[in-house]
Design a protein around this motif. Structure first.
Motif, PDB file in Angstrom:
ATOM      1  N   VAL A 474      -5.543   9.950  -4.222  1.00 17.62           N
ATOM      2  CA  VAL A 474      -4.337   9.251  -3.800  1.00 17.62           C
ATOM      3  C   VAL A 474      -4.615   7.758  -3.756  1.00 17.62           C
ATOM      4  N   ALA A 475      -3.687   6.968  -4.308  1.00 17.43           N
ATOM      5  CA  ALA A 475      -3.758   5.512  -4.217  1.00 17.43           C
ATOM      6  C   ALA A 475      -2.820   5.056  -3.103  1.00 17.43           C
ATOM      7  N   TYR A 476      -3.362   4.310  -2.164  1.00 17.73           N
ATOM      8  CA  TYR A 476      -2.570   3.779  -1.052  1.00 17.73           C
ATOM      9  C   TYR A 476      -2.395   2.275  -1.249  1.00 17.73           C
ATOM     10  N   PHE A 477      -1.150   1.807  -1.151  1.00 22.77           N
ATOM     11  CA  PHE A 477      -0.838   0.395  -1.320  1.00 22.77           C
ATOM     12  C   PHE A 477      -0.159  -0.117  -0.044  1.00 22.77           C
ATOM     13  N   GLY A 482       8.591 -10.193   3.189  1.00 14.31           N
ATOM     14  CA  GLY A 482       8.866 -11.625   3.243  1.00 14.31           C
ATOM     15  C   GLY A 482       9.342 -12.136   4.568  1.00 14.31           C
ATOM     16  N   ASP A 483       9.789 -11.246   5.477  1.00 13.68           N
ATOM     17  CA  ASP A 483      10.241 -11.747   6.772  1.00 13.68           C
ATOM     18  C   ASP A 483       9.079 -12.159   7.668  1.00 13.68           C
ATOM     19  N   GLY A 484       7.844 -11.905   7.213  1.00 12.02           N
ATOM     20  CA  GLY A 484       6.677 -12.294   7.998  1.00 12.02           C
ATOM     21  C   GLY A 484       6.469 -11.464   9.241  1.00 12.02           C
ATOM     22  N   LYS A 485       7.148 -10.317   9.337  1.00 11.55           N
ATOM     23  CA  LYS A 485       7.044  -9.523  10.558  1.00 11.55           C
ATOM     24  C   LYS A 485       6.686  -8.064  10.297  1.00 11.55           C
ATOM     25  N   THR A 486       6.944  -7.560   9.111  1.00 11.74           N
ATOM     26  CA  THR A 486       6.748  -6.147   8.856  1.00 11.74           C
ATOM     27  C   THR A 486       5.930  -5.932   7.596  1.00 11.74           C
ATOM     28  N   GLY A 487       5.539  -4.701   7.368  1.00  3.99           N
ATOM     29  CA  GLY A 487       4.835  -4.321   6.164  1.00  3.99           C
ATOM     30  C   GLY A 487       5.201  -2.909   5.784  1.00  3.99           C
ATOM     31  N   GLU A 488       4.852  -2.532   4.546  1.00  2.43           N
ATOM     32  CA  GLU A 488       5.176  -1.197   4.069  1.00  2.43           C
ATOM     33  C   GLU A 488       3.978  -0.621   3.350  1.00  2.43           C
ATOM     34  N   ILE A 489       3.706   0.673   3.578  1.00  5.49           N
ATOM     35  CA  ILE A 489       2.599   1.366   2.945  1.00  5.49           C
ATOM     36  C   ILE A 489       3.160   2.454   2.037  1.00  5.49           C
ATOM     37  N   GLY A 497       0.881  10.005 -11.028  1.00 10.28           N
ATOM     38  CA  GLY A 497       1.500   8.700 -10.889  1.00 10.28           C
ATOM     39  C   GLY A 497       2.764   8.725 -10.064  1.00 10.28           C
ATOM     40  N   LYS A 498       3.092   9.883  -9.457  1.00  8.75           N
ATOM     41  CA  LYS A 498       4.316   9.993  -8.683  1.00  8.75           C
ATOM     42  C   LYS A 498       4.110   9.496  -7.259  1.00  8.75           C
ATOM     43  N   GLU A 499       5.137   8.833  -6.772  1.00  7.24           N
ATOM     44  CA  GLU A 499       5.104   8.352  -5.396  1.00  7.24           C
ATOM     45  C   GLU A 499       5.219   9.528  -4.440  1.00  7.24           C
ATOM     46  N   GLN A 500       4.279   9.626  -3.480  1.00 11.17           N
ATOM     47  CA  GLN A 500       4.309  10.726  -2.519  1.00 11.17           C
ATOM     48  C   GLN A 500       5.139  10.384  -1.294  1.00 11.17           C
ATOM     49  N   TRP A 501       4.988   9.171  -0.792  1.00 15.82           N
ATOM     50  CA  TRP A 501       5.779   8.713   0.345  1.00 15.82           C
ATOM     51  C   TRP A 501       5.617   7.205   0.487  1.00 15.82           C
ATOM     52  N   ARG A 502       6.506   6.619   1.216  1.00 20.37           N
ATOM     53  CA  ARG A 502       6.351   5.226   1.645  1.00 20.37           C
ATOM     54  C   ARG A 502       6.979   5.076   3.018  1.00 20.37           C
ATOM     55  N   ASP A 534      -4.714  -9.149  17.371  1.00 16.54           N
ATOM     56  CA  ASP A 534      -3.860  -8.609  16.340  1.00 16.54           C
ATOM     57  C   ASP A 534      -3.760  -7.094  16.496  1.00 16.54           C
ATOM     58  N   SER A 535      -3.284  -6.428  15.442  1.00 21.89           N
ATOM     59  CA  SER A 535      -3.042  -4.993  15.520  1.00 21.89           C
ATOM     60  C   SER A 535      -3.787  -4.254  14.425  1.00 21.89           C
ATOM     61  N   LEU A 536      -4.398  -3.128  14.812  1.00 21.01           N
ATOM     62  CA  LEU A 536      -4.955  -2.163  13.871  1.00 21.01           C
ATOM     63  C   LEU A 536      -4.079  -0.915  13.962  1.00 21.01           C
ATOM     64  N   TYR A 537      -3.437  -0.556  12.846  1.00 19.85           N
ATOM     65  CA  TYR A 537      -2.564   0.607  12.830  1.00 19.85           C
ATOM     66  C   TYR A 537      -3.297   1.788  12.193  1.00 19.85           C
ATOM     67  N   LEU A 538      -3.414   2.896  12.927  1.00 18.46           N
ATOM     68  CA  LEU A 538      -3.960   4.122  12.388  1.00 18.46           C
ATOM     69  C   LEU A 538      -2.805   4.938  11.810  1.00 18.46           C
ATOM     70  N   ILE A 539      -2.890   5.224  10.499  1.00 18.43           N
ATOM     71  CA  ILE A 539      -1.788   5.836   9.773  1.00 18.43           C
ATOM     72  C   ILE A 539      -2.177   7.250   9.352  1.00 18.43           C
ATOM     73  N   ASP A 540      -1.221   8.184   9.460  1.00 18.73           N
ATOM     74  CA  ASP A 540      -1.420   9.542   8.978  1.00 18.73           C
ATOM     75  C   ASP A 540      -1.396   9.522   7.446  1.00 18.73           C
ATOM     76  N   PRO A 541      -2.475   9.962   6.749  1.00 17.13           N
ATOM     77  CA  PRO A 541      -2.497   9.876   5.285  1.00 17.13           C
ATOM     78  C   PRO A 541      -1.527  10.825   4.606  1.00 17.13           C
ATOM     79  N   ASP A 542      -1.017  11.823   5.317  1.00 17.52           N
ATOM     80  CA  ASP A 542      -0.085  12.780   4.724  1.00 17.52           C
ATOM     81  C   ASP A 542       1.360  12.339   4.820  1.00 17.52           C
ATOM     82  N   THR A 543       1.676  11.518   5.821  1.00 13.91           N
ATOM     83  CA  THR A 543       3.075  11.136   6.040  1.00 13.91           C
ATOM     84  C   THR A 543       3.300   9.632   6.054  1.00 13.91           C
ATOM     85  N   GLY A 544       2.256   8.856   6.295  1.00 14.31           N
ATOM     86  CA  GLY A 544       2.414   7.417   6.409  1.00 14.31           C
ATOM     87  C   GLY A 544       2.873   6.945   7.760  1.00 14.31           C
ATOM     88  N   LYS A 545       3.033   7.846   8.712  1.00 12.04           N
ATOM     89  CA  LYS A 545       3.512   7.462  10.039  1.00 12.04           C
ATOM     90  C   LYS A 545       2.367   6.913  10.885  1.00 12.04           C
TER      91      LYS A 545
END
Length: 844
Positions: A474-477, A482-489, A497-502, A534-545
Motif C-alpha cells: 500500500v502507498a500512503y500519501f 491550502g488553508d494551512g489548517k488541515t491535511g488529507e491522507i 493502483g486503485k485508491e483504497q480510502w482517503r 505540535d501534533s503526532l496523529y496515529l492513523i488506522d492503516p485500514d480506514t485512515g481514521k
C-alpha cells in the motif's frame, strides 16, 4: 546570572520588520527564542517620555498613544546617524542596541547566561553598517559576535535538506518588510559557501505591497468619506495618527490572511464599516511590484555569470515571501520551482548556526529509516543516518546477544566458519557451483517503468508539500491543504493502483507542513502546528481514521518506531514516552542526555525475502557518562553502566548484541562491550579525521565515518572478530567518502567529488571496485539492487536508473516528470503537481 557553559550558541537575524533568534543547546537541539509567546519579534522601537526605548509588541502598543515616538523599521535607517522620535534625536545604534538587549534578556531567561552569538546581515551591507551592528551588539552586552551574510546562512539551512554539490550555485530571494535582497551563493567545496553575486532593491518590500493596498482601499474611502481619508492620509491629532496606524496594521493583517484565504475584511477606522480585499485584487496590485523584483533577480543571476536554469535551487526567505504570488511568478518567469517555508523568517537565523565550526548538522527529524545520503550531508526527510543527526543511536543492529530477545537459530550461511566451510565443500561437490553462496543476495532483474492504474487526485487546495510511504503493498500519501489548517491522507493499492480510502477528518496541521511515516500497525502524521508543541496523529492503516493525537515538537524531538511501540523523546521536559498502536501511554523515562534506538541487522544488507524485526530496545547516553538500555515493550532496564568518556563526542552503535564506542579525536579507539556493558577489546586507529558516525554495514562489519578539519569525510570499515574489531579498509584522505552502505557481501560507496559531483561505486567483499563510478547518489532498495530516482520539489522530467550490487551495471528504467518518490523493492510511490502515482519496475 549563571556562569557561561560551553556548547551553547545564539543566532540573531535582526530584520527590517521582524527579529528572530534561535539557540543551539550543547546536545544539538535548536530552538527558536520565544518573545511574547512567539518566535517572531517585531523590530519596532518606541521612545517614551522618560527616554526609555521599548521594543517589539510593546512598542507597537505604545505607538497608539504617541505615533511620533515610534519607528517600525529602524534597520532601514542604518545609513543615518540618528532619527527623530518625538522631540529627541536618538542614535540609530541605540535603537538596534535596544532590540538586541531584548533578545539577550530572553536568552538569559532561557539558559541562565548570554551565550556566544552570531548575527546576520544583508550581503550588500557596507563595512560601516556591519560595524554599526557589531557596536550595537557590544552595547547590548554581547561577547564579541561573528557576522554572517544572510544568504550564506539561508544556504546552510536549506542545504541540510537538499545538499548543494561543490561548484553548485543557488539563489536566495530575501523578500522582507522593507527591502528585497537577492544573492547567488556558491558551494566552494572545502572553502565553504561564498556569495558569487548580490543585489536587490532598497525601495521594495512587503511594506510597499501594504502601501499599494492602502492606496487601493483609500480610493473607495475617499469616494464615500473624503474627510476621513484626508485625516488618514495627513493625520494631525493623536486620534487620527492612531487611526492611521491601526488602518495600516489591519491592511497588513488582511494581506497575510489572503495567503490562506481568497477574501479578507479590513475595518474602516472611526466608522462601523468594513471593506473587503480579495486575493485577485492583491495579486493585481502586487504583480507590477513583483515584476521589478523578478527583473532584479534575473539581473543578479546573470551578473554572477549564470542563467536561471544552471541554479541548483531558488530559496525564498523573509516574511513577504509568504504571498503565494511570489513563488508562482518566480516559477513562471525563471523556470525554477522555488522552495519556501510556512515560516520563512526562520531559515536565516537557524542557518547561521551551521556556519560556525564544530557544530552538529541540523536535523530536525530523526526516524528509524536507513538510506544512503545525498552528499555531503543526509537530507532531512529522505534519509536518517543510522546513528542519528549527531552520530548517536539509531543503528540497524544484530540478531542475538544479551541485549536482544531470543531469535531462531541462524541459517547455515550465518554459522561459524567451520560449518560454512563444510557446507561450501558439500555444495561444491553436489552441484559444482558457487552461485549458491550468492543466493541470499540475488540481483533481481528490473524492467522499464510502468504506471500502475490511474493518477490519484490531490486533495482540494493541496499545498504541494506532500509526502509518501510504502508498506505491505500500500502507498500512503499525505498532503497539507491550502488553508494551512488541515491535511488529507490517501491510501493506494500498489498492485492495482486503485485508491483504497482517503480521509481528512481530525488532521489539523496548523500550517502548510506535515509529513508521513509508517510503523507496525499504524501510520504516523507529523503536523507542524506553528507553536512550541505540535501534533503526532496515529492513523488506522485500514480506514485512515485518527486513533489518537500525541503532543510533541515534531521538528526537534526524537521519534522512533520500535515494533508496535512509538517512542517520543520530548526535549522540553527531557523525558522519553512509549505509546502503543492506539496512542495509549505505556511507560515513560526521564532522561537527561541523548537518546536512541536499538535494532537488528539492516534490512538493506539482509538476505532477500527475509523479515528483519525490531529488536525492541531503547537506550540513552547520559550527561553523567552513563549508558542505559531499556526494553521498548515495558520500559524495563536491560543494562546500565558508566562507560562514556565524552558524551558529547563519543560515537556509539549497538550491533549483533554488542555495544561499540569510538572515543578520541584523529587518533581514536574503538571499544567493544558485551551485553552487560563490560569492556572488551579496544582497537586504536590513526584516522584522517575525527569520528563522526558509526553504524553496522555488513553481516559482521562495522563502519565509521571520519570528518577532517577541512570538512571532508573518510570511512573506515572494521571486521568484527572473536578478538574484537579489526580495521579491514580505510578510504584515502583525499577522497571525500561521505558514506558506505553494506549490501550483502558488497558495498555501495558514496564519494562527493568537488569537480564531478556525487558518485556511487560498487565494491566487492575485498573492497575492489566493480566497474566505474556512477554519477549520482543511488539508494539501496535491497541487498542486490539500487535506484536513482527523483526527490524534492522538482517538476522536471527525471531519468530513473537501476544499479546492480553484484555486477555494477547501470540500466535506464525510463523517465518520469513528478516530484518526490519513495521506493520499495518493486515500485515507486510518487507525488507531483498532478496527483499521486505508482510506478512498477520489478515483477518478482
Amino acid at each position: 546570572m549563571a556562569s557561561p557553559q560551553p556548547g551553547y550558541l545564539l543566532s540573531v537575524d535582526l530584520g527590517t520588520s521582524n527579529t528572530v533568534a534561535v539557540i543551539r543547546w550543547p546536545d544539538g537541539r535548536v530552538r527558536p527564542l520565544l518573545v511574547d509567546g512567539t518566535h517572531v519579534m517585531p523590530s519596532s522601537v518606541f521612545l517614551d517620555e522618560g527616554g526609555h526605548i521599548h521594543v517589539g509588541r510593546d512598542a507597537q502598543r505604545l505607538a497608539l498613544t504617541a505615533p511620533g515616538r515610534y519607528e517600525p523599521n529602524p534597520k532601514q535607517r542604518t545609513e543615518e546617524d540618528a532619527i527623530l522620535l518625538g522631540e529627541r534625536e536618538v542614535p540609530v545604534v541605540a535603537l538596534l542596541t535596544a532590540i538586541l538587549r531584548a533578545v539577550a534578556d530572553k536568552a538569559i531567561e532561557a539558559v541562565g547566561f548570554l551565550p556566544p552569538a552570531v548575527l546576520t546581515h544583508p550581503a550588500k551591507w557596507t563595512a560601516r553598517r556591519r560595524d554599526l551592528l557589531q557596536d550595537a551588539a557590544a552595547k547590548a552586552g554581547f561577547p564579541p559576535v561573528r557576522l554572517v551574510p544572510e544568504p550564506i546562512a539561508a544556504a546552510h539551512y536549506f542545504a541540510a535538506a537538499q545538499p548543494i554539490p561543490p561548484n553548485g550555485s543557488v539563489a536566495v530571494f530575501d523578500f522582507g518588510g522593507g527591502t528585497l535582497d537577492v544573492a547567488v551563493v556558491r558551494n566552494n567545496g572545502v572553502m565553504g559557501f561564498g556569495v558569487l553575486g548580490d543585489g536587490g532593491l532598497s525601495d521594495l518590500g512587503g511594506l510597499d505591497v501594504d502601501a499599494a493596498l492602502v492606496a487601493h482601499l483609500g480610493r473607495t474611502i475617499a469616494h464615500n468619506a473624503p474627510e476621513l481619508w484626508q485625516r488618514l492620509q495627513h493625520p494631525e491629532s493623536q486620534t487620527d495618527k492612531r487611526s492611521r496606524r491601526q488602518f495600516w496594521d489591519d491592511v497588513r493583517g488582511a494581506k497575510e490572511m489572503l495567503s490562506r484565504t481568497t477574501v479578507a475584511p479590513v475595518p474602516v477606522p472611526t466608522v462601523d464599516v468594513s471593506l473587503h480585499l480579495t486575493r485577485d485584487e492583491l495579486e493585481g496590485l502586487a504583480t507590477p511590484l513583483l515584476d521589478r523584483a523578478i527583473g532584479e533577480t534575473v539581473r543578479v543571476i546573470q551578473a554572477a555569470g549564470l542563467e536561471p536554469a544552471q541554479l541548483r535551487g531558488l530559496y525564498l526567505v523573509g516574511g513577504a515571501s509568504r504571498i503565494p504570488l511570489v513563488a508562482r511568478l518566480l516559477h513562471q518567469r525563471l523556470g525554477i520551482a522555488p522552495i519556501v517555508l510556512e515560516q520563512p523568517e526562520l531559515p536565516v537565523a537557524e542557518g547561521a548556526l551551521a556556519t560556525q565550526p564544530q557544530l552538529p548538522s541540523h536535523n530536525p527529524m530523526t526516524l528509524a529509516r536507513t538510506e544512503p545520503p545525498v552528499s555531503p550531508a543526509p537530507p532531512v526527510q529522505a534519509y536518517t543516518p543510522p546513528n542519528g543527526a549527531d552520530g548517536h543511536f539509531q543503528p540497524p543492529q544484530g540478531t542475538d546477544g544479551p541485549f536482544l530477545p531470543p531469535t531462531p537459530a541462524r541459517p547455515l550461511w550465518k554459522r561459524p566458519p567451520a560449518w560454512i566451510a563444510a557446507a561450501v565443500v558439500l555444495l561444491l561437490v553436489i552441484v559444482g557451483g558457487w552461485w549458491l553462496l550468492r543466493d541470499p543476495y540475488p540481483q533481481l532483474p528490473m524492467h522499464q517503468l510502468a504506471q500502475v492504474g490511474a493518477t490519484a487526485p490531490l486533495p482540494q487546495g493541496a499545498t504541494g508539500s506532500a509526502s509518501a510511504e510504502l508498506e505491505d503493498g500500500v502507498a500512503y500519501f499525505f498532503s497539507p491543504t491550502g488553508d494551512g489548517k488541515t491535511g488529507e491522507i490517501t491510501a493506494v493499492d500498489t498492485e492495482s493502483g486503485k485508491e483504497q480510502w482517503r480521509n481528512s477528518a481530525g488532521l489539523v496541521t496548523g500550517s502548510a507542513w506535515g509529513s508521513l511515516a509508517v510503523g507496525s500497525g499504524f501510520i504516523l502524521v507529523r503536523a507542524d502546528n506553528s507553536g512550541p508543541l505540535d501534533s503526532l496523529y496515529l492513523i488506522d492503516p485500514d480506514t485512515g481514521k485518527v486513533r489518537a493525537t500525541i503532543v510533541a515538537d515534531v521538528m526537534y524531538d526524537r521519534i522512533w518506531f520500535l515494533g508496535d511501540r512509538l517512542i517520543v523523546y520530548r526535549g522540553d521536559v527531557e523525558t522519553a514516552y512509549a505509546y502503543d498502536t492506539d496512542g495509549k501511554e505505556v511507560w515513560n523515562h526521564p532522561w537527561k542526555g541523548d537518546v536512541g534506538q536499538g535494532g537488528l541487522w539492516s534490512a538493506i544488507s539482509a538476505p532477500a525475502n527475509t523479515t528483519v524485526d525490531s529488536a525492541g530496545l531503547f537506550y540513552g547516553l547520559g550527561k553523567d557518562k552513563t549508558v542505559t538500555v531499556w526494553k521498548a515493550e515495558d520500559g524495563s532496564t536491560v543494562a546500565s553502566a558508566s562507560i562514556l568518556k565524552d558524551p558529547a563526542k563519543d560515537k556509539t552503535e549497538l550491533f549483533e548484541g554488542k555495544l561499540y564506542i569510538a572515543s578520541g579525536d584523529t587518533n581514536y579507539g574503538l571499544t567493544e562491550y558485551d551485553g552487560k556493558l563490560t569492556a572488551g577489546a579496544t582497537t586504536q586507529v590513526t584516522g584522517v579525521g575525527k569520528p563522526d558516525l558509526l553504524w553496522g554495514c555488513g553481516e559482521e562489519r562495522l563502519c565509521l565515518r571520519e570528518k577532517t578539519d577541512a570538512g571532508k569525510y573518510a570511512v573506515a570499515v572494521f571486521d568484527l572478530t572473536d578478538k574484537g574489531p579489526v580495521l579491514a579498509w580505510h578510504s584515502s584522505a583525499d577522497q571525500n567518502t561521505t558514506w558506505i552502505t553494506g549490501m550483502g557481501e558488497h558495498f555501495a560507496l558514496y564519494v562527493d567529488n568537488e569537480k564531478t559531483g556525487p558518485t556511487t561505486t560498487i565494491l566487492d567483499a575485498d573492497f575492489k571496485p566493480i566497474g566505474a563510478p556512477h554519477a549520482g547518489t543511488f539508494s539501496a532498495i535491497d541487498s542486490g539492487s539500487l535506484l536513482l530516482f527523483p526527490g524534492g520539489t522538482s517538476t522536471q522530467a527525471f531519468d530513473v536508473k537501476g544499479l546492480g550490487a553484484l555486477d555494477g551495471v547501470e540500466i535506464g528504467l525510463g523517465q518520469i516528470g513528478v516530484a518526490g518518490c519513495v521506493p520499495d523493492q518493486k515500485v515507486l510511490a510518487c507525488h507531483g503537481s498532478d496527483g499521486y502515482t505508482v510506478w512498477r519496475f520489478r515483477d518478482a
